[in-house]
Every structure is written in C-alpha cells, then in structure tokens.
Design an enzyme around this catalytic site. Structure first.
Site, short mmCIF file in Angstrom:
data_model
loop_
_atom_site.label_atom_id
_atom_site.label_comp_id
_atom_site.label_asym_id
_atom_site.label_seq_id
_atom_site.Cartn_x
_atom_site.Cartn_y
_atom_site.Cartn_z
N TRP A 28 -30.60 -14.66 -11.30
CA TRP A 28 -30.81 -14.18 -9.93
C TRP A 28 -32.26 -13.69 -9.74
O TRP A 28 -32.90 -13.95 -8.74
CB TRP A 28 -29.81 -13.04 -9.67
CG TRP A 28 -29.91 -12.35 -8.36
CD1 TRP A 28 -30.41 -12.85 -7.20
CD2 TRP A 28 -29.46 -11.03 -8.07
NE1 TRP A 28 -30.29 -11.91 -6.20
CE2 TRP A 28 -29.72 -10.79 -6.71
CE3 TRP A 28 -28.84 -10.02 -8.83
CZ2 TRP A 28 -29.40 -9.59 -6.08
CZ3 TRP A 28 -28.52 -8.83 -8.21
CH2 TRP A 28 -28.79 -8.62 -6.85
N ASP A 54 -26.53 -18.42 -15.86
CA ASP A 54 -25.89 -18.39 -14.54
C ASP A 54 -26.93 -18.47 -13.42
O ASP A 54 -27.86 -17.66 -13.34
CB ASP A 54 -25.11 -17.07 -14.39
CG ASP A 54 -24.37 -17.00 -13.07
OD1 ASP A 54 -23.44 -17.80 -12.88
OD2 ASP A 54 -24.74 -16.16 -12.22
N TYR A 59 -30.68 -18.52 -5.42
CA TYR A 59 -31.52 -17.56 -6.15
C TYR A 59 -32.99 -17.94 -5.99
O TYR A 59 -33.42 -19.03 -6.38
CB TYR A 59 -31.13 -17.49 -7.63
CG TYR A 59 -29.77 -16.85 -7.89
CD1 TYR A 59 -29.08 -16.18 -6.87
CD2 TYR A 59 -29.19 -16.89 -9.15
CE1 TYR A 59 -27.84 -15.60 -7.10
CE2 TYR A 59 -27.96 -16.29 -9.39
CZ TYR A 59 -27.29 -15.66 -8.36
OH TYR A 59 -26.06 -15.08 -8.58
N HIS A 125 -19.65 -19.69 -4.32
CA HIS A 125 -20.29 -18.39 -4.49
C HIS A 125 -19.54 -17.26 -3.77
O HIS A 125 -19.38 -16.17 -4.32
CB HIS A 125 -21.72 -18.49 -3.92
CG HIS A 125 -22.67 -17.48 -4.43
ND1 HIS A 125 -24.02 -17.71 -4.44
CD2 HIS A 125 -22.52 -16.24 -4.94
CE1 HIS A 125 -24.64 -16.65 -4.95
NE2 HIS A 125 -23.75 -15.75 -5.25
N LEU A 209 -24.58 -3.86 -15.59
CA LEU A 209 -25.28 -2.57 -15.71
C LEU A 209 -25.49 -1.97 -14.32
O LEU A 209 -26.40 -1.18 -14.11
CB LEU A 209 -26.63 -2.76 -16.43
CG LEU A 209 -26.55 -3.48 -17.79
CD1 LEU A 209 -27.93 -3.66 -18.39
CD2 LEU A 209 -25.64 -2.71 -18.75
N GLY A 268 -28.88 -9.32 -16.48
CA GLY A 268 -29.89 -9.83 -15.55
C GLY A 268 -31.30 -9.35 -15.83
O GLY A 268 -32.19 -9.53 -14.99
N ARG A 274 -35.45 -6.45 -23.84
CA ARG A 274 -34.08 -6.04 -23.46
C ARG A 274 -33.07 -7.16 -23.71
O ARG A 274 -31.92 -6.89 -24.03
CB ARG A 274 -34.06 -5.58 -22.01
CG ARG A 274 -34.80 -4.26 -21.83
CD ARG A 274 -34.87 -3.82 -20.39
NE ARG A 274 -35.56 -2.54 -20.28
CZ ARG A 274 -36.05 -2.04 -19.16
NH1 ARG A 274 -35.93 -2.72 -18.03
NH2 ARG A 274 -36.66 -0.88 -19.16
N1 LIG Z 1 -21.69 -14.01 -8.05
C1 LIG Z 1 -22.44 -13.16 -7.39
O1 LIG Z 1 -22.27 -12.92 -6.20
C2 LIG Z 1 -23.52 -12.45 -8.13
C3 LIG Z 1 -24.18 -11.34 -7.54
C4 LIG Z 1 -25.18 -10.70 -8.27
C5 LIG Z 1 -25.52 -11.15 -9.54
N2 LIG Z 1 -24.89 -12.24 -10.07
C6 LIG Z 1 -25.25 -12.74 -11.42
O2 LIG Z 1 -25.24 -11.66 -12.33
C7 LIG Z 1 -26.51 -11.62 -12.98
C8 LIG Z 1 -26.82 -10.23 -13.41
O3 LIG Z 1 -26.94 -9.37 -12.27
P1 LIG Z 1 -27.91 -8.13 -12.33
O4 LIG Z 1 -29.31 -8.62 -12.52
O5 LIG Z 1 -27.61 -7.25 -11.20
O6 LIG Z 1 -27.39 -7.49 -13.73
P2 LIG Z 1 -27.63 -6.12 -14.47
O7 LIG Z 1 -27.82 -6.50 -15.91
O8 LIG Z 1 -26.52 -5.19 -14.10
O9 LIG Z 1 -28.95 -5.49 -13.86
C9 LIG Z 1 -30.22 -5.99 -14.17
C10 LIG Z 1 -31.24 -4.97 -13.71
O10 LIG Z 1 -31.14 -3.84 -14.58
C11 LIG Z 1 -32.42 -3.57 -15.11
N3 LIG Z 1 -32.25 -3.17 -16.51
C12 LIG Z 1 -31.63 -3.83 -17.49
N4 LIG Z 1 -31.68 -3.16 -18.66
C13 LIG Z 1 -32.38 -2.05 -18.40
C14 LIG Z 1 -32.78 -0.96 -19.20
N5 LIG Z 1 -32.47 -0.88 -20.50
N6 LIG Z 1 -33.47 0.04 -18.60
C15 LIG Z 1 -33.78 -0.02 -17.29
N7 LIG Z 1 -33.44 -1.06 -16.47
C16 LIG Z 1 -32.74 -2.06 -17.03
C17 LIG Z 1 -33.19 -4.85 -15.03
O11 LIG Z 1 -34.58 -4.58 -14.95
P3 LIG Z 1 -35.60 -5.36 -15.94
O12 LIG Z 1 -35.60 -6.78 -15.51
O13 LIG Z 1 -36.89 -4.64 -15.69
O14 LIG Z 1 -35.09 -5.16 -17.35
C18 LIG Z 1 -32.66 -5.48 -13.76
O15 LIG Z 1 -33.35 -5.01 -12.62
C19 LIG Z 1 -27.47 -12.23 -11.96
O16 LIG Z 1 -28.66 -12.69 -12.56
C20 LIG Z 1 -26.63 -13.36 -11.44
O17 LIG Z 1 -26.66 -14.44 -12.35
C21 LIG Z 1 -23.90 -12.87 -9.40
#
Ligand SMILES: NC(=O)c1ccc[n+]([C@@H]2O[C@H](COP(=O)([O-])OP(=O)(O)OC[C@H]3O[C@@H](n4cnc5c(N)ncnc54)[C@H](OP(=O)(O)O)[C@@H]3O)[C@@H](O)[C@H]2O)c1
Length: 304
Positions: A28, A54, A59, A125, A209, A268, A274
């Site tokens: 994403w 994914d 995206y 989606h 997360l 993500g 990380r």
């Molecule tokens: N089906 C749907 O409708 C839908 C919706 C949303 C997402 N998704 C999928 O789910 C995936 C993951 O979503 P998400 O990106 O929201 O997942 P997430 O892993 O919950 O959150 C990622 C965010 O957390 C930060 N982060 C991660 N580890 C960290 C740490 N140790 N300390 C501080 N910040 C940290 C990252 O920043 P940094 O990059 O700076 O580490 C990033 O901004 C997406 O890429 C997509 O493929 C699907």
C-alpha cells in the site's frame, strides 16, 4: 502447559494448494521510491521468508504495482520465490465497482503493471452493493478459467456478503482480508473468525500494527481519539516486549499469529531494518492469560 504456539511453518491459503510463510508484505505504501530501493525491500522480505506480497490496483494510483513490476523486469528470478496478491473494485470518486467489465479490465491492467502472467491471489477489495454477486462471480470465474488468476478471495466483506458471492462461484473462495490488530478486534464480533473456520478461509490481516499506532510513544498515543484503548494496549505490549527482549511490533504480530484461526498478517513497513525484525515475532511466548489480557485491553473492556 497453556503456552500458545507461534510457528514459522508455512500456513495454507484456504483449501488451495498454496502455502506461505505466516507473515505477508503489503505494498500500500510502496510507491514513490527508486527501483533499487524497492528491490531492496522485496529482497529483504524474501530473505526473512516472506512469500506473499499484497497489492491493489489503487495503491499509489497503480504506481505500487508498476514499481513492483519494474523490479521483476530487472530481476525476473524473484518471481518464482513469491506469490502475488492484488485487488480490484475500488475506484476513487465512485467508490466501488465490481461489475464484470470492470473486474476483467482491472485484472488485465494489474497483470501488465506487475509484469507477470498470473495473479496468485485476486481479491475483490470492498463489497460493491450495487452489483449482483452473480455478475462479480462470473468475472472471477472467467479470469480463473483463463489462467489469469489462480485463487480468489474477498476483502472487507461481511461474512454474509462473502457467503452470497460464494453461492455463485463454482470454486471455493480461499481468503478473507480484514483489518485486525490488538486494537481492532471486529473480526471476533461480526462472525468473520467463525466463517474462516467453517468455510476454511484464510484470514489475511491488514494493518496488524494498527497502521503504526501501536508503535507510537505513549504521550502521542494519549492524544489519539482511541486513546482509552490504545494507551493500555501499548502499555501491555511494551511490558511483554521488555520482559521478552523483543520489540512492541513483534508482540503485536505474535498476538495475531498465536490465534488458532491461523491468520496471515500483512506488514506494511517501508523500512528494511523493520522488515528484518519480523522474525522476532516467532520468539514471543504467549500463555492464555497473557493473550487474553491483551485481547481485553484492545477491546476496551473486560470479558465477563
Ligand atoms: N484490504 C484493505 O482494504 C487494506 C487496507 C489497508 C491495508 N491493506 C494491506 O495491509 C498492508 C499493511 O497495512 P499497514 O501499512 O497499515 O500495516 P501496519 O504494519 O499496521 O502499519 C505500517 C505502518 O506502521 C509503521 N511502523 C511499522 N513498524 C514500526 C515501528 N517499529 N515503529 C514505528 N512505526 C512502525 C510503518 O512506518 P515505516 O514504514 O516508517 O516503518 C507504517 O507507516 C498494506 O500494505 C496493504 O497491503 C489492505
């Protein structure tokens, strides 16, 4: 003993023959870097064992798939080490379209951008309430028959929306993609977890997360609109992380991985360090009391 198992063994995707490392990598936030930086992230994920990547057609407005496809053009040998998921049906400004014509076009465009011949796991989606599920099913079946998608899942569907689509498909859906983290437990209250058990669907957990909120410093978490749940959850994550010599992200992922639904969380982060730390999640030890304490913090009230 009541220690919960958190195994790095591959997990099946529904009833399909696909099996993957228990954590997936989400694209994403992937667009907007050089091809070299994108390749480093993909290779780091593959090195820790991650196989499922994914995507969605939307995206970065298509730029995430395009960048990923550029990496695959530069390093085609990587393709055989991964499974690619993508999604169709979200159209900014409409907002949803799961008609046959749109789905067929979206899949073709994703294949072209990703520079590959087949989508391993294709999701609708979000539910498009203005399209009969029979029409959506027809498009998904055509894509599968044509060998353009291997397996099909739904994303952000309710269990009954999922069952309605399944009713018109001649093959089983294999995955439910839903938001799930310590502080977002809706999958337990709307029947999703039970449907994953009974229909043998994989639960693919997005934002495990909470989009980074679980990693906020406490003072920033205290200003969040969900602070009453976020703060106690972070305190519990931090205490567990400290006592086990891991980080908060590892405990938050382990919380999902320890549950018997056999979920596959999609991380993500865009940072290579990380991505590499994902393996810490498999070092976390949870017992029933510790798991339930976190569950109760995240739902904002004690269980009866
Ligand atoms: N089906 C749907 O409708 C839908 C919706 C949303 C997402 N998704 C999928 O789910 C995936 C993951 O979503 P998400 O990106 O929201 O997942 P997430 O892993 O919950 O959150 C990622 C965010 O957390 C930060 N982060 C991660 N580890 C960290 C740490 N140790 N300390 C501080 N910040 C940290 C990252 O920043 P940094 O990059 O700076 O580490 C990033 O901004 C997406 O890429 C997509 O493929 C699907």
């Amino acid at each position: 003993m009541d220690r919960l198992t958190i195994s790095p063994e591959p997990r099946p995707i529904g009833t399909s023959s696909l099996r993957v490392f228990p954590v997936a990598y989400g694209c994403w936030r992937f667009a907007g870097t050089s091809v070299a930086a994108a390749r480093e992230k993909i290779e780091s994920a593959l090195e820790v064992g991650i196989q499922l990547f994914d995507h969605a057609d939307v995206y970065g407005g298509g730029a995430a798939e395009t960048l990923f496809g550029q990496v695959l053009r530069e390093a085609p040998h990587l393709r055989s080490r991964m499974l690619i998921a993508t999604k169709c049906g979200v159209v900014p400004g409409i907002p949803y379209n799961a008609t046959r014509a749109h789905i067929l076009r979206s899949a073709e465009e994703s294949l072209r951008r990703l520079n590959c011949d087949v989508i391993d796991l294709f999701f609708v989606h979000r539910p498009d309430v203005l399209t009969h599920p029979e029409e959506t099913a027809r498009a998904l079946d055509e894509l599968r028959q044509a060998g353009k998608v291997r397996e099909v899942g739904v994303s952000n569907y309710t269990p009954s929306q999922c069952a309605a689509l399944q009713r018109f498909l001649p093959f089983p859906l294999v995955a439910h993609q839903r938001e799930w983290s310590c502080v977002w437990p809706a999958v337990f209250t709307d029947g999703t977890v039970e449907q994953c058990y009974t229909a043998r669907l994989s639960l693919i957990a997005w934002s495990p997360l909470a989009g980074g909120k679980l990693l906020l410093p406490l003072e920033r978490a205290a200003q969040d609109k969900n602070a009453s749940v976020l703060v106690p959850t972070i305190q519990k994550l931090e205490a567990l992380a400290h006592s086990q010599g891991v980080d908060r992200a590892a405990v938050a992922l382990a919380f999902l991985l320890a549950h018997p639904v056999n979920a596959i969380p999609i991380i993500g982060t865009q940072r290579v360090d990380r991505i590499r730390r994902v393996l810490l999640a498999f070092r976390v030890e949870f017992d029933r009391a510790g798991w339930y304490a976190l569950f109760q913090a995240g739902r904002g009230k004690q269980l009866p």
